[in-house]
Design an enzyme around this catalytic site. Sequence first.
Site: not given
Length: 348
Positions: A177, A229
């Site tokens: 990763s 948000k």
Amino acid sequence: MELLSQYGLFLAKIVTVVVAIAVVATIIVNLTQRKRQRGELRVTNLSEQYQEMQEDMSVAMLDNTQQKLWHKAQKKKRKQEAKAAKAKAKQGDLKEAGKPRVWVLDFKGSMDAHEVGSLREEITAVLAVAKPQDEVVLRLESPGGVVHGYGLAASQLQRLREKAIPLTVAVDKVAASGGYMMACVANKIVAAPFSIIGSIGVVAQIPNFNRFLKNKDIDVELHTAGQYKRTLTLLGENTEEGRQKFREDLNETHHLFKSFVQRMRPELDIDNVATGEHWYGVQAQEKGLVDEVGTSDDLLLRLMDGREVISVRYLQRKRLMDRLTGSVAESADRLLLRWWQRGQKPML
């Protein structure tokens, strides 16, 4: 009874004095360390270390008489070398040796990649003195972590690439990763046969306690300015729209990750390897994720032939309180990381 009362009062006074002394000592230590907050750069000549080890092993094979003769010869040799160096210094001949150098860095990454602070200092130090014939070897071990942390770590390695300093990444255990995001910046990747490589994917999970709170008649209010948000929350009621946006963000991050790896290693079949899977070193070489199978030890021993191999480490100085709190946080981080790793790979 009066005796016990006086004894308790005496103990309370002693404890108060001890605590006061400890507080004063802590303040003094912290004030002292503030003056030297900057870390320490440690430079170690690995070529010399290896040569000394080689000599120690050779001498150990000799009998007592031969050992005495060897030590005598070495003493004479050192005197001659010191004399020659002194003569050169007097003549003002202080030019550096023309031997190319291999600068060795180490990065053992955590989930938040806070080690990037030391890495940036080490790379800056190397760039300050590196010559065109020099190269860098990074011994990397990381299963990945937060995107912004490993993105910055990869950007630090790109500084070497931009200065045309050859970079080799050596992986003995794992570069997955975010760890592979760093590794792919290198001109060459060397991985041990059973190291874990790849995992070019993005994962995120979040628990939600909304139903539990509803059962307890607890309301949670969340107010935002901006449609997205917040997408998913811990305590509020998640919506399908929020879930969809969360998935879109993950896919966008995955796309950026894939594009970065493709740009660093253009010959790679990115769609074939960017599935989130990981492979062992030998398999990773077949897929083009790494260039060579081998250990970092063998790599450095090869590079010592005709080169000077030097380790560079930047050690951050920490205040006493940071050491105490940091050690607890690092222990928890390692525990979580160990659980995650056990769930991600088979055990032998």
